[in-house]
Scaffold this motif. Structure first.
Motif, PDB file in Angstrom:
ATOM      1  N   LEU A   9     -26.545 173.413   6.574  1.00  0.00           N
ATOM      2  CA  LEU A   9     -26.592 172.252   5.692  1.00  0.00           C
ATOM      3  C   LEU A   9     -26.951 171.025   6.516  1.00  0.00           C
ATOM      4  O   LEU A   9     -26.295 170.723   7.513  1.00  0.00           O
ATOM      5  CB  LEU A   9     -25.233 172.039   5.005  1.00  0.00           C
ATOM      6  N   VAL A  10     -28.027 170.324   6.078  1.00  0.00           N
ATOM      7  CA  VAL A  10     -28.451 169.092   6.736  1.00  0.00           C
ATOM      8  C   VAL A  10     -28.109 167.922   5.812  1.00  0.00           C
ATOM      9  O   VAL A  10     -28.585 167.867   4.670  1.00  0.00           O
ATOM     10  CB  VAL A  10     -29.954 169.103   7.042  1.00  0.00           C
ATOM     11  N   ILE A  11     -27.277 166.987   6.284  1.00  0.00           N
ATOM     12  CA  ILE A  11     -26.874 165.800   5.509  1.00  0.00           C
ATOM     13  C   ILE A  11     -27.426 164.568   6.220  1.00  0.00           C
ATOM     14  O   ILE A  11     -27.003 164.245   7.339  1.00  0.00           O
ATOM     15  CB  ILE A  11     -25.341 165.692   5.389  1.00  0.00           C
ATOM     16  N   ASP A  12     -28.396 163.915   5.550  1.00  0.00           N
ATOM     17  CA  ASP A  12     -29.005 162.719   6.146  1.00  0.00           C
ATOM     18  C   ASP A  12     -29.695 161.929   5.036  1.00  0.00           C
ATOM     19  O   ASP A  12     -30.431 162.503   4.226  1.00  0.00           O
ATOM     20  CB  ASP A  12     -30.018 163.121   7.220  1.00  0.00           C
ATOM     21  N   ASP A  13     -29.452 160.615   4.981  1.00  0.00           N
ATOM     22  CA  ASP A  13     -30.075 159.794   3.947  1.00  0.00           C
ATOM     23  C   ASP A  13     -31.486 159.355   4.321  1.00  0.00           C
ATOM     24  O   ASP A  13     -32.175 158.700   3.534  1.00  0.00           O
ATOM     25  CB  ASP A  13     -29.205 158.579   3.610  1.00  0.00           C
ATOM     26  N   ASP A  14     -31.957 159.699   5.509  1.00  0.00           N
ATOM     27  CA  ASP A  14     -33.348 159.465   5.916  1.00  0.00           C
ATOM     28  C   ASP A  14     -34.154 160.699   5.524  1.00  0.00           C
ATOM     29  O   ASP A  14     -34.060 161.749   6.173  1.00  0.00           O
ATOM     30  CB  ASP A  14     -33.404 159.209   7.420  1.00  0.00           C
ATOM     31  N   ASP A  15     -34.945 160.580   4.435  1.00  0.00           N
ATOM     32  CA  ASP A  15     -35.651 161.754   3.901  1.00  0.00           C
ATOM     33  C   ASP A  15     -36.594 162.366   4.925  1.00  0.00           C
ATOM     34  O   ASP A  15     -36.700 163.600   5.022  1.00  0.00           O
ATOM     35  CB  ASP A  15     -36.441 161.344   2.654  1.00  0.00           C
ATOM     36  N   GLN A  16     -37.291 161.531   5.688  1.00  0.00           N
ATOM     37  CA  GLN A  16     -38.276 162.052   6.642  1.00  0.00           C
ATOM     38  C   GLN A  16     -37.588 162.870   7.737  1.00  0.00           C
ATOM     39  O   GLN A  16     -38.024 163.974   8.069  1.00  0.00           O
ATOM     40  CB  GLN A  16     -39.067 160.892   7.254  1.00  0.00           C
ATOM     41  N   ARG A  37     -26.852 162.454   0.539  1.00  0.00           N
ATOM     42  CA  ARG A  37     -25.660 161.635   0.482  1.00  0.00           C
ATOM     43  C   ARG A  37     -24.461 162.446   1.025  1.00  0.00           C
ATOM     44  O   ARG A  37     -24.424 163.658   0.912  1.00  0.00           O
ATOM     45  CB  ARG A  37     -25.347 161.177  -0.950  1.00  0.00           C
ATOM     46  N   ALA A  38     -23.478 161.723   1.556  1.00  0.00           N
ATOM     47  CA  ALA A  38     -22.305 162.374   2.132  1.00  0.00           C
ATOM     48  C   ALA A  38     -21.504 163.123   1.078  1.00  0.00           C
ATOM     49  O   ALA A  38     -21.068 164.273   1.304  1.00  0.00           O
ATOM     50  CB  ALA A  38     -21.425 161.340   2.832  1.00  0.00           C
ATOM     51  N   HIS A  39     -21.304 162.497  -0.094  1.00  0.00           N
ATOM     52  CA  HIS A  39     -20.528 163.155  -1.138  1.00  0.00           C
ATOM     53  C   HIS A  39     -21.215 164.424  -1.626  1.00  0.00           C
ATOM     54  O   HIS A  39     -20.570 165.439  -1.909  1.00  0.00           O
ATOM     55  CB  HIS A  39     -20.279 162.190  -2.303  1.00  0.00           C
ATOM     56  N   MET A  59     -24.419 156.733   7.401  1.00  0.00           N
ATOM     57  CA  MET A  59     -25.030 156.874   6.077  1.00  0.00           C
ATOM     58  C   MET A  59     -24.501 155.794   5.155  1.00  0.00           C
ATOM     59  O   MET A  59     -23.458 155.189   5.406  1.00  0.00           O
ATOM     60  CB  MET A  59     -24.758 158.274   5.519  1.00  0.00           C
ATOM     61  N   SER A  60     -25.231 155.562   4.044  1.00  0.00           N
ATOM     62  CA  SER A  60     -24.937 154.412   3.180  1.00  0.00           C
ATOM     63  C   SER A  60     -23.672 154.580   2.359  1.00  0.00           C
ATOM     64  O   SER A  60     -22.959 153.611   2.082  1.00  0.00           O
ATOM     65  CB  SER A  60     -26.127 154.150   2.236  1.00  0.00           C
ATOM     66  N   ASP A  61     -23.338 155.821   1.965  1.00  0.00           N
ATOM     67  CA  ASP A  61     -22.196 156.000   1.055  1.00  0.00           C
ATOM     68  C   ASP A  61     -20.895 156.378   1.748  1.00  0.00           C
ATOM     69  O   ASP A  61     -19.839 156.382   1.134  1.00  0.00           O
ATOM     70  CB  ASP A  61     -22.529 157.037  -0.022  1.00  0.00           C
ATOM     71  N   MET A  62     -20.959 156.714   3.020  1.00  0.00           N
ATOM     72  CA  MET A  62     -19.725 157.111   3.723  1.00  0.00           C
ATOM     73  C   MET A  62     -19.964 157.089   5.231  1.00  0.00           C
ATOM     74  O   MET A  62     -21.054 157.454   5.701  1.00  0.00           O
ATOM     75  CB  MET A  62     -19.282 158.522   3.299  1.00  0.00           C
ATOM     76  N   SER A  63     -18.963 156.682   5.970  1.00  0.00           N
ATOM     77  CA  SER A  63     -19.038 156.732   7.426  1.00  0.00           C
ATOM     78  C   SER A  63     -19.151 158.185   7.894  1.00  0.00           C
ATOM     79  O   SER A  63     -18.479 159.076   7.368  1.00  0.00           O
ATOM     80  CB  SER A  63     -17.796 156.076   8.032  1.00  0.00           C
ATOM     81  N   GLY A  64     -20.002 158.403   8.886  1.00  0.00           N
ATOM     82  CA  GLY A  64     -20.134 159.748   9.438  1.00  0.00           C
ATOM     83  C   GLY A  64     -18.844 160.263  10.027  1.00  0.00           C
ATOM     84  O   GLY A  64     -18.562 161.467   9.996  1.00  0.00           O
ATOM     85  N   PHE A  65     -18.033 159.347  10.548  1.00  0.00           N
ATOM     86  CA  PHE A  65     -16.744 159.760  11.096  1.00  0.00           C
ATOM     87  C   PHE A  65     -15.828 160.282   9.981  1.00  0.00           C
ATOM     88  O   PHE A  65     -15.135 161.286  10.148  1.00  0.00           O
ATOM     89  CB  PHE A  65     -16.069 158.585  11.828  1.00  0.00           C
ATOM     90  N   GLU A  66     -15.827 159.580   8.845  1.00  0.00           N
ATOM     91  CA  GLU A  66     -15.016 160.030   7.724  1.00  0.00           C
ATOM     92  C   GLU A  66     -15.519 161.353   7.179  1.00  0.00           C
ATOM     93  O   GLU A  66     -14.737 162.253   6.845  1.00  0.00           O
ATOM     94  CB  GLU A  66     -15.026 158.976   6.616  1.00  0.00           C
ATOM     95  N   LEU A  67     -16.859 161.481   7.102  1.00  0.00           N
ATOM     96  CA  LEU A  67     -17.466 162.740   6.650  1.00  0.00           C
ATOM     97  C   LEU A  67     -17.065 163.890   7.583  1.00  0.00           C
ATOM     98  O   LEU A  67     -16.666 164.970   7.141  1.00  0.00           O
ATOM     99  CB  LEU A  67     -18.983 162.599   6.600  1.00  0.00           C
ATOM    100  N   LEU A  68     -17.145 163.620   8.851  1.00  0.00           N
ATOM    101  CA  LEU A  68     -16.776 164.640   9.846  1.00  0.00           C
ATOM    102  C   LEU A  68     -15.314 165.046   9.697  1.00  0.00           C
ATOM    103  O   LEU A  68     -14.966 166.235   9.747  1.00  0.00           O
ATOM    104  CB  LEU A  68     -17.050 164.089  11.251  1.00  0.00           C
TER     105      LEU A  68
END
Length: 396
Positions: A9-16, A37-39, A59-68
């Motif tokens: 699974l790749v999670i990144d708000d940068d489409d490119q 999006r993180a959610h 990312m715009s909707d959630m901190s990567g640290f929180e996601l992690l």
């Protein structure tokens, strides 16, 4: 080579960046899910259960640290590779502290480095999973082993109690004669056994047996010995309702020899057996392949009795010889299993056998002193079972 069906699974708000990473990983043989999006990524983590997650740290909707942290709480065994625009050391440390398996810097020009990081994280995760499975199997095996050991200890305790109940009282006096024994098993159960008992109004019988091997199987044979000698005595008493019983020690050894061979237990016994005739003041004894020989001590002088014979339970055609000696008014007779020789100084078996009568002479018919001279006590662990049978007469 990548295992088929490995989902990332790749999670990144940068489409490119997300598309570039996903296409490369698909070309490497992975099945790739994407989330912008993180959610959305957390939903895929819960529903699709990917084997590895790559996520952007910012990312715009959630901190990567929180996601992690949320991925670590929901799927602690899922490795997470963090991708960041920079390599600030504090961010690297925090990401690794929260459970990231690796940390990469973008733009990701070297996609081979990305692939290497993914495979390395997957390998580590699978190794952890396999180690966990091994630990669980070992824990299960250990629990089963503990249960088996508990059952074995219970069985041994019961077996030991049976053995103790079969042994005669020590010391035990009958008429002018005093009998005493010591048995020190190398394991919880002993392959050595002694017995002494009154045969008739004028006869006393005794024997010492050393069963081949150690532990429960040898201890079981000692139960058979007790049964066989008791049975033989019972049959003889039925034939001769009163007066002295006519069977000889050689008859006992012959009976046990035939019985053990017919049982086909793969066990044999070395034995010393004797009958004291109080009316005639004689000792008749027979030897079944046992060493050391009995030691007779009179007036402080200790000597081996003569005799030899084959082990009991090995040879169907074995014959056992009786020997008879007059008994002095004062004497002691000491019978030992071969384990006693481990306690005697000497570099060869012959040296040890030569020294044993001297120790018996020093003991002067005293069991406690003899055990002290051997350096033995009931708590000492020895490589072989040890048994001593001491009979004595100190007055007419």
């Amino acid at each position: 080579m990548q295992l088929p069906g490995t989902t990332l699974l790749v999670i990144d708000d940068d489409d490119q960046v997300r598309q570039s990473i996903s296409i490369h990983l698909e070309q490497c043989g992975f099945e790739v899910l994407q989330a912008s999006r993180a959610h959305e990524g957390l939903t895929l983590v819960a529903g699709q259960r990917p084997e590895l997650v790559l996520c952007d740290l910012y990312m715009s909707d959630m901190s990567g640290f929180e996601l992690l942290a949320q991925i670590a709480d929901a799927r602690p065994d899922t490795p997470v590779v963090v991708i960041s625009d920079d390599g600030v050391m504090s961010d690297v440390v925090e990401a690794l502290r929260l459970g990231a398996s690796d940390y990469l810097i973008k733009p990701q020009a070297d996609l081979e480095l990305l692939e290497h990081a993914v495979r390395r994280s997957l390998d580590r995760a699978r190794l952890r999973t396999e180690n966990q499975r091994i630990r669980e199997r070992l824990e299960l095996a250990n629990r089963e082993l503990e249960n088996h050991l508990r059952e074995l200890r219970d069985d041994q305790t019961a077996g030991r109690q049976v053995q103790l109940n079969m042994l005669p009282a020590s010391p035990w006096g009958s008429g002018q004669y005093l009998f005493e024994h010591r048995i020190i098993p190398s394991l919880y159960l002993s392959g050595d056994f002694v017995d002494y008992f009154r045969v008739s109004e004028t006869q006393l019988a005794f024997y010492l047996a050393d069963v081949s091997g150690h532990g429960a199987s040898s201890a079981f044979v000692t139960v058979l010995l007790k049964f066989m000698t008791t049975r033989l005595l019972y049959e003889q008493r039925k034939l001769q309702e009163q007066g002295p019983i006519r069977f000889q020690p050689s008859d006992v050894l012959g009976h046990i020899n035939r019985s053990l061979i017919s049982c086909n237990l793969g066990k044999h016994v070395t034995m010393l057996g004797g009958v004291i005739d109080e009316a005639q003041q004689t000792l008749t004894y027979s030897i079944g392949g046992h060493l050391p020989l009995p030691v007779l001590c009179v007036d402080g002088k200790a000597e081996y009795l003569l005799g030899k014979g084959r082990p009991v339970g090995l040879f169907p055609e074995a014959e056992f010889e009786n020997h008879q000696i007059p008994l002095p008014s004062r004497f002691s007779l000491t019978l030992c299993s071969d384990g006693v020789l481990d306690c005697v100084e000497g570099t060869t078996l012959k040296e040890k056998e030569d020294r044993l009568p001297g120790l018996i002479g020093q003991a002067g018919g005293d069991m406690q002193r003899f055990m002290h001279l051997l350096g033995l006590d009931q708590t000492k662990v020895m490589p072989d079972d040890i048994s001593v049978l001491l009979l004595s007469r100190t007055s007419e």
